[in-house]
Design a protein around this motif. Structure first.
Motif, PDB file in Angstrom:
ATOM      1  N   ARG A 244     119.063   7.445 -35.194  1.00  0.00           N
ATOM      2  CA  ARG A 244     119.517   6.132 -35.423  1.00  0.00           C
ATOM      3  C   ARG A 244     118.925   5.157 -36.139  1.00  0.00           C
ATOM      4  O   ARG A 244     119.437   4.576 -37.300  1.00  0.00           O
ATOM      5  CB  ARG A 244     119.693   5.298 -33.896  1.00  0.00           C
ATOM      6  N   LEU A 245     117.456   5.035 -36.112  1.00  0.00           N
ATOM      7  CA  LEU A 245     116.831   4.078 -36.789  1.00  0.00           C
ATOM      8  C   LEU A 245     116.463   4.144 -38.067  1.00  0.00           C
ATOM      9  O   LEU A 245     116.562   3.645 -39.150  1.00  0.00           O
ATOM     10  CB  LEU A 245     115.557   3.313 -35.778  1.00  0.00           C
ATOM     11  N   VAL A 246     116.022   5.482 -38.332  1.00  0.00           N
ATOM     12  CA  VAL A 246     115.467   5.976 -39.627  1.00  0.00           C
ATOM     13  C   VAL A 246     116.501   5.996 -40.362  1.00  0.00           C
ATOM     14  O   VAL A 246     116.233   5.273 -41.587  1.00  0.00           O
ATOM     15  CB  VAL A 246     114.811   7.351 -39.378  1.00  0.00           C
ATOM     16  N   PRO A 247     117.551   6.345 -40.159  1.00  0.00           N
ATOM     17  CA  PRO A 247     118.777   6.203 -41.313  1.00  0.00           C
ATOM     18  C   PRO A 247     119.100   4.807 -41.645  1.00  0.00           C
ATOM     19  O   PRO A 247     119.838   4.443 -42.534  1.00  0.00           O
ATOM     20  CB  PRO A 247     120.038   6.870 -40.769  1.00  0.00           C
ATOM     21  N   MET A 248     118.876   3.900 -40.786  1.00  0.00           N
ATOM     22  CA  MET A 248     119.080   2.457 -40.943  1.00  0.00           C
ATOM     23  C   MET A 248     117.831   1.533 -41.611  1.00  0.00           C
ATOM     24  O   MET A 248     118.242   0.310 -41.985  1.00  0.00           O
ATOM     25  CB  MET A 248     119.379   1.691 -39.683  1.00  0.00           C
ATOM     26  N   GLU A 249     116.742   2.402 -42.163  1.00  0.00           N
ATOM     27  CA  GLU A 249     115.696   1.666 -42.690  1.00  0.00           C
ATOM     28  C   GLU A 249     115.742   0.917 -43.825  1.00  0.00           C
ATOM     29  O   GLU A 249     115.698  -0.374 -44.158  1.00  0.00           O
ATOM     30  CB  GLU A 249     114.552   2.584 -42.815  1.00  0.00           C
TER      31      GLU A 249
ATOM     32  N   GLU B 241     105.897   7.402 -31.448  1.00  0.00           N
ATOM     33  CA  GLU B 241     107.344   7.619 -31.691  1.00  0.00           C
ATOM     34  C   GLU B 241     107.806   6.415 -32.225  1.00  0.00           C
ATOM     35  O   GLU B 241     108.733   6.602 -33.420  1.00  0.00           O
ATOM     36  CB  GLU B 241     108.331   7.921 -30.366  1.00  0.00           C
ATOM     37  N   LEU B 242     107.482   5.381 -32.016  1.00  0.00           N
ATOM     38  CA  LEU B 242     107.966   4.156 -32.341  1.00  0.00           C
ATOM     39  C   LEU B 242     107.638   3.616 -33.878  1.00  0.00           C
ATOM     40  O   LEU B 242     108.272   3.343 -34.796  1.00  0.00           O
ATOM     41  CB  LEU B 242     107.774   2.759 -31.527  1.00  0.00           C
ATOM     42  N   GLY B 243     106.450   4.297 -34.120  1.00  0.00           N
ATOM     43  CA  GLY B 243     105.587   4.050 -35.531  1.00  0.00           C
ATOM     44  C   GLY B 243     106.216   4.929 -36.520  1.00  0.00           C
ATOM     45  O   GLY B 243     105.758   4.750 -37.637  1.00  0.00           O
ATOM     46  N   TYR B 244     107.126   6.010 -36.079  1.00  0.00           N
ATOM     47  CA  TYR B 244     107.553   6.706 -37.077  1.00  0.00           C
ATOM     48  C   TYR B 244     108.674   6.055 -37.827  1.00  0.00           C
ATOM     49  O   TYR B 244     109.119   6.661 -39.037  1.00  0.00           O
ATOM     50  CB  TYR B 244     108.163   8.212 -36.322  1.00  0.00           C
ATOM     51  N   THR B 245     108.846   4.965 -37.617  1.00  0.00           N
ATOM     52  CA  THR B 245     110.066   4.037 -38.398  1.00  0.00           C
ATOM     53  C   THR B 245     109.767   2.960 -38.982  1.00  0.00           C
ATOM     54  O   THR B 245     108.430   2.566 -38.579  1.00  0.00           O
ATOM     55  CB  THR B 245     111.568   4.006 -37.438  1.00  0.00           C
TER      56      THR B 245
ATOM     57  N   GLY C 124     107.063   7.634 -56.125  1.00  0.00           N
ATOM     58  CA  GLY C 124     106.521   6.874 -54.965  1.00  0.00           C
ATOM     59  C   GLY C 124     106.483   5.498 -55.208  1.00  0.00           C
ATOM     60  O   GLY C 124     106.366   4.367 -54.349  1.00  0.00           O
ATOM     61  N   TYR C 125     106.799   4.954 -56.333  1.00  0.00           N
ATOM     62  CA  TYR C 125     106.770   3.385 -56.694  1.00  0.00           C
ATOM     63  C   TYR C 125     108.187   2.892 -56.672  1.00  0.00           C
ATOM     64  O   TYR C 125     108.437   1.824 -57.054  1.00  0.00           O
ATOM     65  CB  TYR C 125     105.856   3.150 -58.181  1.00  0.00           C
ATOM     66  N   MET C 126     109.143   3.654 -56.258  1.00  0.00           N
ATOM     67  CA  MET C 126     110.588   3.282 -56.173  1.00  0.00           C
ATOM     68  C   MET C 126     110.995   3.123 -55.029  1.00  0.00           C
ATOM     69  O   MET C 126     110.849   3.982 -54.080  1.00  0.00           O
ATOM     70  CB  MET C 126     111.303   4.434 -56.939  1.00  0.00           C
ATOM     71  N   GLN C 127     112.022   2.279 -54.599  1.00  0.00           N
ATOM     72  CA  GLN C 127     112.231   1.522 -53.323  1.00  0.00           C
ATOM     73  C   GLN C 127     113.136   2.798 -52.665  1.00  0.00           C
ATOM     74  O   GLN C 127     113.458   2.848 -51.563  1.00  0.00           O
ATOM     75  CB  GLN C 127     112.951   0.368 -53.502  1.00  0.00           C
ATOM     76  N   GLU C 128     113.510   3.776 -53.477  1.00  0.00           N
ATOM     77  CA  GLU C 128     114.552   4.539 -52.853  1.00  0.00           C
ATOM     78  C   GLU C 128     113.740   5.536 -52.017  1.00  0.00           C
ATOM     79  O   GLU C 128     114.280   6.404 -51.072  1.00  0.00           O
ATOM     80  CB  GLU C 128     115.562   5.406 -54.076  1.00  0.00           C
ATOM     81  N   TYR C 129     112.495   5.710 -52.153  1.00  0.00           N
ATOM     82  CA  TYR C 129     111.675   6.533 -51.357  1.00  0.00           C
ATOM     83  C   TYR C 129     110.862   5.571 -50.234  1.00  0.00           C
ATOM     84  O   TYR C 129     110.356   4.785 -50.455  1.00  0.00           O
ATOM     85  CB  TYR C 129     110.557   7.349 -52.139  1.00  0.00           C
ATOM     86  N   ALA C 130     110.865   6.315 -48.922  1.00  0.00           N
ATOM     87  CA  ALA C 130     110.485   5.688 -47.910  1.00  0.00           C
ATOM     88  C   ALA C 130     108.896   5.414 -48.062  1.00  0.00           C
ATOM     89  O   ALA C 130     108.361   4.056 -47.275  1.00  0.00           O
ATOM     90  CB  ALA C 130     110.522   6.590 -46.693  1.00  0.00           C
ATOM     91  N   VAL C 131     108.211   6.140 -48.871  1.00  0.00           N
ATOM     92  CA  VAL C 131     106.624   6.041 -48.651  1.00  0.00           C
ATOM     93  C   VAL C 131     106.428   4.366 -49.591  1.00  0.00           C
ATOM     94  O   VAL C 131     105.472   3.777 -49.042  1.00  0.00           O
ATOM     95  CB  VAL C 131     105.993   6.990 -49.727  1.00  0.00           C
ATOM     96  N   GLU C 132     107.260   3.874 -50.469  1.00  0.00           N
ATOM     97  CA  GLU C 132     107.286   2.614 -51.238  1.00  0.00           C
ATOM     98  C   GLU C 132     107.162   1.494 -50.199  1.00  0.00           C
ATOM     99  O   GLU C 132     106.354   0.641 -50.303  1.00  0.00           O
ATOM    100  CB  GLU C 132     108.183   2.599 -52.360  1.00  0.00           C
ATOM    101  N   ARG C 133     108.211   1.652 -49.090  1.00  0.00           N
ATOM    102  CA  ARG C 133     108.277   0.660 -48.190  1.00  0.00           C
ATOM    103  C   ARG C 133     107.180   0.578 -47.090  1.00  0.00           C
ATOM    104  O   ARG C 133     106.631  -0.239 -46.653  1.00  0.00           O
ATOM    105  CB  ARG C 133     109.640   0.841 -47.335  1.00  0.00           C
ATOM    106  N   PHE C 134     106.812   1.912 -46.692  1.00  0.00           N
ATOM    107  CA  PHE C 134     105.660   2.102 -45.705  1.00  0.00           C
ATOM    108  C   PHE C 134     104.261   1.605 -46.354  1.00  0.00           C
ATOM    109  O   PHE C 134     103.296   1.176 -45.758  1.00  0.00           O
ATOM    110  CB  PHE C 134     105.489   3.783 -45.354  1.00  0.00           C
TER     111      PHE C 134
END
Length: 386
Positions: A22-27, A74-78, A343-353
């Motif tokens: 539920r949460l990961v797809p909504m990030e 578990e909560l830290g995963y998102t 990794g510098y692009m916002q479409e990848y999760a690592v940029e946000r993390f």
């Protein structure tokens, strides 16, 4: 209270599924809109996530420290915003009442905090007092059966959402250290209490902080936590030990998510005719990240076990907070590096993390404060043994 292993496993599995399905797809949506949808907030209430650590007799689940860190993994995963929404009710916003509050204060506030009807906030930091909490400028001047609070708090998590603030103010106006500080429970809507604009942060979009301003706010003496003046700093320190372990566990969960993203990308991405996961220098970054995340997990679990056994873990909690928050920063940096330009692009999760986890080295005590706590404890123990 300790849950039986089967019940804990069921709770952890339920939260794991909710986080990942539920949460990961909504990030990305939350980051783009800088808001958690109202339906998600209600879902989290319905799942009991606002009352994970609040005792059962007040409507919560009553997790002990060892159980809490398992859920925090578990909560830290998102995205950190989801955890932040429920974090103050389970941590710094409620623990002062749980640890040092009067029975009347517990009955009045904890059931509403457990359901998420009321959002709690912890108002300690000021424009000129963060790491040096003993230098607070906010005052609470006694006026009969009331106190008049005046001052400004800064970077207050969930301030814009809060219905209840734990406010630290100087009741001994002649003091210049932590001994003169008391903790008050102040409800939103109290005349004289106002909020600044929502802060525009580097990361953790969807998690709100702001200034909280007290302009001659009158609160009854019954709103002092525990009903005793001058105990506020001691209460804060008790809360922060648990909070530092919780944040350490969140750092571990975030690191494990970043490692998953980096590993998946490395397996799929091809360079020089083969997946980059087969390149030894990429493997080294993956291995270093995995080892450090595992070390942090072990530190958190062992320190939580010791705390549940009744041991003083101030030094160990500081060690865990320092290591885990610094560790997740290194893991995030490697995650971006493994992704290369992507990794510098916002479409990848690592940029946000990469942006989100930077804050973990600052709040609940900066890395430098943890170093002081650790070193001073070491010196104290060494002198005691001489």
């Amino acid at each position: 209270m300790a849950l039986d292993p089967e019940t804990l496993d069921q709770l952890r599995d339920m939260i794991r599924r909710y986080v990942r399905e539920r949460l990961v797809p909504m990030e990305a949506q939350v980051a783009e809109e800088d808001a958690i949808p109202d339906e998600v907030v209600q879902e989290m209430r319905d799942l009991g996530l606002f009352g994970l650590t609040i005792p059962e007799e007040y409507g919560g689940i009553g997790l002990n420290m060892s159980e809490e860190v398992q859920i925090a993994f578990e909560l830290g995963y998102t995205s950190a915003a989801f955890r932040s929404l429920i974090g103050t009710n389970n941590g710094i916003g409620s623990q002062g009442i749980i640890i040092d509050g009067t029975e009347e204060q517990k009955q009045k506030y904890l059931p509403r905090l457990a359901t998420g009807e009321l959002i709690a906030s912890f108002a300690l930091t000021e424009p000129e007092a963060g790491s040096d909490a003993g230098s607070l400028k906010t005052t609470a001047r006694k006026d009969g059966d009331y106190y008049v609070i005046r001052g400004t708090k800064r970077f207050i998590t969930n301030g814009p959402r809060a219905g209840l603030f734990t406010v630290f103010a100087r009741t001994d106006l002649s003091s210049t250290n932590a001994a003169g500080v008391s903790a008050f429970l102040v409800e939103a809507g109290t005349p004289g209490l106002s909020l600044g604009a929502i802060d525009k942060k580097m990361g953790q979009k969807g998690s709100y902080t702001c200034d909280v301003i007290f302009d001659d706010v009158r609160v009854h003496k019954d709103q002092i936590i525990g009903g005793v003046e001058g105990q506020g700093f001691k209460t804060a320190m008790k809360i922060l030990d648990r909070g530092r372990l919780h944040i350490s566990a969140i750092c571990v969960g975030s690191a494990e998510r970043i490692i998953h993203e980096a590993l998946t990308y490395a397996i799929d991405r091809k360079q020089f005719g083969k997946p980059i996961a087969e390149q030894q220098l990429v493997q080294a970054m993956l291995a270093d990240s995995q080892a450090e995340a595992y070390a942090a997990r072990c530190m958190v679990e062992e320190t939580a076990r010791r705390r549940d056994a009744g041991q003083n873990v101030s030094q160990e909690a500081a060690c865990a907070k320092m290591f885990a928050s610094e560790m997740v920063g290194r893991v995030a940096d490697r995650g971006v590096q493994i992704h290369g330009g992507a990794g510098y692009m916002q479409e990848y999760a690592v940029e946000r993390f990469y942006r989100d986890v930077r804050l973990f080295r600052i709040y609940e005590g900066t890395t430098q404060i943890q170093q002081l706590v650790i070193a001073r404890n070491m010196i104290k123990q060494a002198k005691a043994g001489m």
